[in-house]
Write an enzyme that holds these catalytic residues in place. Structure first.
Site, PDB file in Angstrom:
ATOM      1  N   GLY A  12      52.213  12.155  16.730  1.00 26.38           N
ATOM      2  CA  GLY A  12      51.609  10.611  16.987  1.00 26.38           C
ATOM      3  C   GLY A  12      50.791   9.823  15.962  1.00 26.38           C
ATOM      4  N   THR A  13      51.168  10.518  14.735  1.00 25.38           N
ATOM      5  CA  THR A  13      50.405   9.586  13.660  1.00 25.38           C
ATOM      6  C   THR A  13      51.077   8.212  13.418  1.00 25.38           C
ATOM      7  OG1 THR A  13      51.827  10.231  11.684  1.00 25.38           O
ATOM      8  CG2 THR A  13      49.710  11.753  12.232  1.00 25.38           C
ATOM      9  N   ARG A  65      71.875  13.408  29.212  1.00 28.87           N
ATOM     10  CA  ARG A  65      71.308  12.296  28.227  1.00 28.87           C
ATOM     11  C   ARG A  65      71.236  11.192  28.964  1.00 28.87           C
ATOM     12  NH1 ARG A  65      70.358  13.762  23.712  1.00 28.87           N
ATOM     13  NH2 ARG A  65      71.987  15.511  23.518  1.00 28.87           N
ATOM     14  N   MET A  90      62.229  12.282  19.456  1.00 26.29           N
ATOM     15  CA  MET A  90      63.234  13.287  18.857  1.00 26.29           C
ATOM     16  C   MET A  90      64.200  13.741  19.641  1.00 26.29           C
ATOM     17  SD  MET A  90      61.767  13.313  15.871  1.00 26.29           S
ATOM     18  CE  MET A  90      62.554  14.645  14.777  1.00 26.29           C
ATOM     19  N   ASN A 107      63.457   1.867  15.220  1.00 21.97           N
ATOM     20  CA  ASN A 107      63.254   3.335  15.163  1.00 21.97           C
ATOM     21  C   ASN A 107      62.746   3.406  13.491  1.00 21.97           C
ATOM     22  OD1 ASN A 107      63.423   6.476  15.270  1.00 21.97           O
ATOM     23  ND2 ASN A 107      64.986   6.395  14.195  1.00 21.97           N
ATOM     24  N   HIS A 109      62.579   6.135  10.418  1.00 21.81           N
ATOM     25  CA  HIS A 109      63.460   7.478   9.990  1.00 21.81           C
ATOM     26  C   HIS A 109      62.884   7.679   8.517  1.00 21.81           C
ATOM     27  CE1 HIS A 109      66.394  10.492   9.922  1.00 21.81           C
ATOM     28  NE2 HIS A 109      66.577   9.951   8.365  1.00 21.81           N
ATOM     29  N   GLU A 142      74.436   3.061  19.112  1.00 28.30           N
ATOM     30  CA  GLU A 142      75.013   4.263  19.707  1.00 28.30           C
ATOM     31  C   GLU A 142      75.075   5.684  18.800  1.00 28.30           C
ATOM     32  OE1 GLU A 142      75.978   1.152  20.441  1.00 28.30           O
ATOM     33  OE2 GLU A 142      75.803   0.872  22.464  1.00 28.30           O
ATOM     34  N   VAL A 144      73.443   8.096  15.909  1.00 29.79           N
ATOM     35  CA  VAL A 144      72.305   8.614  15.771  1.00 29.79           C
ATOM     36  C   VAL A 144      71.780   8.101  13.947  1.00 29.79           C
ATOM     37  CG1 VAL A 144      70.795  10.779  14.916  1.00 29.79           C
ATOM     38  CG2 VAL A 144      72.390  10.661  16.727  1.00 29.79           C
TER      39      VAL A 144
HETATM   40  C1  GAR Z   1      57.887  10.519  11.578  1.00 32.17           C
HETATM   41  O1  GAR Z   1      57.726  10.904  10.395  1.00 32.17           O
HETATM   42  C2  GAR Z   1      59.399  10.015  11.833  1.00 32.17           C
HETATM   43  O2  GAR Z   1      59.685   9.207  10.867  1.00 32.17           O
HETATM   44  C3  GAR Z   1      59.975  11.137  11.998  1.00 32.17           C
HETATM   45  O3  GAR Z   1      59.324  11.984  12.760  1.00 32.17           O
HETATM   46  C4  GAR Z   1      57.707  11.933  12.329  1.00 32.17           C
HETATM   47  C5  GAR Z   1      56.700  11.912  13.499  1.00 32.17           C
HETATM   48  O4  GAR Z   1      55.507  11.949  12.930  1.00 32.17           O
HETATM   49  N1  GAR Z   1      61.128  10.914  13.070  1.00 32.17           N
HETATM   50  C6  GAR Z   1      62.339  11.579  12.611  1.00 32.17           C
HETATM   51  O5  GAR Z   1      62.548  12.366  11.804  1.00 32.17           O
HETATM   52  C7  GAR Z   1      63.507  10.766  13.474  1.00 32.17           C
HETATM   53  N2  GAR Z   1      64.892  11.046  12.960  1.00 32.17           N
HETATM   54  P1  GAR Z   1      54.394  11.502  14.089  1.00 32.17           P
HETATM   55  O6  GAR Z   1      54.310  11.901  15.282  1.00 32.17           O
HETATM   56  O7  GAR Z   1      53.094  12.044  13.243  1.00 32.17           O
HETATM   57  O8  GAR Z   1      54.456  10.056  13.982  1.00 32.17           O
END
Ligand code: GAR
Length: 207
Positions: A12-13, A65, A90, A107, A109, A142, A144
């Site tokens: 959750g940063t 899903r 995720m 989102n 990424h 739709e 990923v």
């Molecule tokens: C983030 O860096 C985000 O880009 C990645 O998960 C991390 C979550 O970090 N997302 C993906 O890889 C989606 N494909 P956080 O929980 O510290 O925010």
């Protein structure tokens, strides 16, 4: 204030950066944090700040899903959400959420899409040997990690990088870029034309 929900599965940063930005400036407020992982860091962060939380686990939806997405969508609608931020969420969602919130689910990424889609983007960038990777903020569709790209920022890959060090620098960028995009989105500064997202000039700025 644009009513915003953050969906997160991990530490959750990014959620924290979004909460901090919303508190200091707006123009969006976080009215809900929803997670699929009971006990995750994102849940603890939102509870610590007194933000309403909801948990929808994959298992509670029997691994279906479509049902998983519908359950989440109904909760978002019950909170009168206008904007949805996927901040390290995720799980793959189905089209129900896109239909309920058209052009309003963003989102983050940790790669320069369309390179390195999926859950292991940082490791794949290192394995491939790219010298530059980065962060992409995009609308979901739709497929990923595929929807229209709203913003990107490049990050150099250093010779001494490992996944942890590269991820840390990518997240520093995400923590600035994602809240800024959400604020601009809430301010109505983006227009979607097919796959292209046009950024309009901010009011008061001459073009
Ligand atoms: C983030 O860096 C985000 O880009 C990645 O998960 C991390 C979550 O970090 N997302 C993906 O890889 C989606 N494909 P956080 O929980 O510290 O925010």
């Amino acid at each position: 204030m644009v009513r915003t929900a953050v969906l997160a599965s991990g530490t959750g940063t990014n959620l924290q950066a979004i909460l901090d930005a919303a508190k200091s400036a707006g123009p969006f407020e976080v009215v809900l944090v929803l997670t699929d992982v009971d006990g995750c860091g994102a849940l603890a962060r939102s509870q610590a700040q007194g933000v309403p939380t909801e948990i929808v686990t994959w298992e509670s939806c029997g691994g279906d899903r479509s049902l998983f997405t519908l359950s989440i969508t109904r909760i978002l609608q019950a909170y009168d959400v206008e904007l949805v931020a996927l901040a390290g969420f995720m799980r793959i969602l189905t089209s129900e959420i896109i239909e309920a919130f058209p052009h309003a689910v963003l989102n983050t990424h940790p790669a320069l899409l369309p390179a390195f889609r999926g859950a292991h983007a940082v490791e794949q960038a290192l394995e491939y040997g790219v010298r530059v990777t980065g962060v992409t903020i995009h609308l979901i569709d739709e497929e990923v990690d595929h929807g229209p790209i709203v913003a990107q920022m490049a990050v150099d890959v250093l010779s001494e990088d490992n996944a942890a060090s590269l991820r840390a620098r990518l997240q520093e960028v995400e923590h600035q870029l994602f809240p800024q995009v959400l604020a601009d989105w809430a301010d109505g500064l983006y227009r979607v034309e097919g796959r292209r997202v046009i950024r309009l000039p901010a009011p008061g700025l001459s073009s």
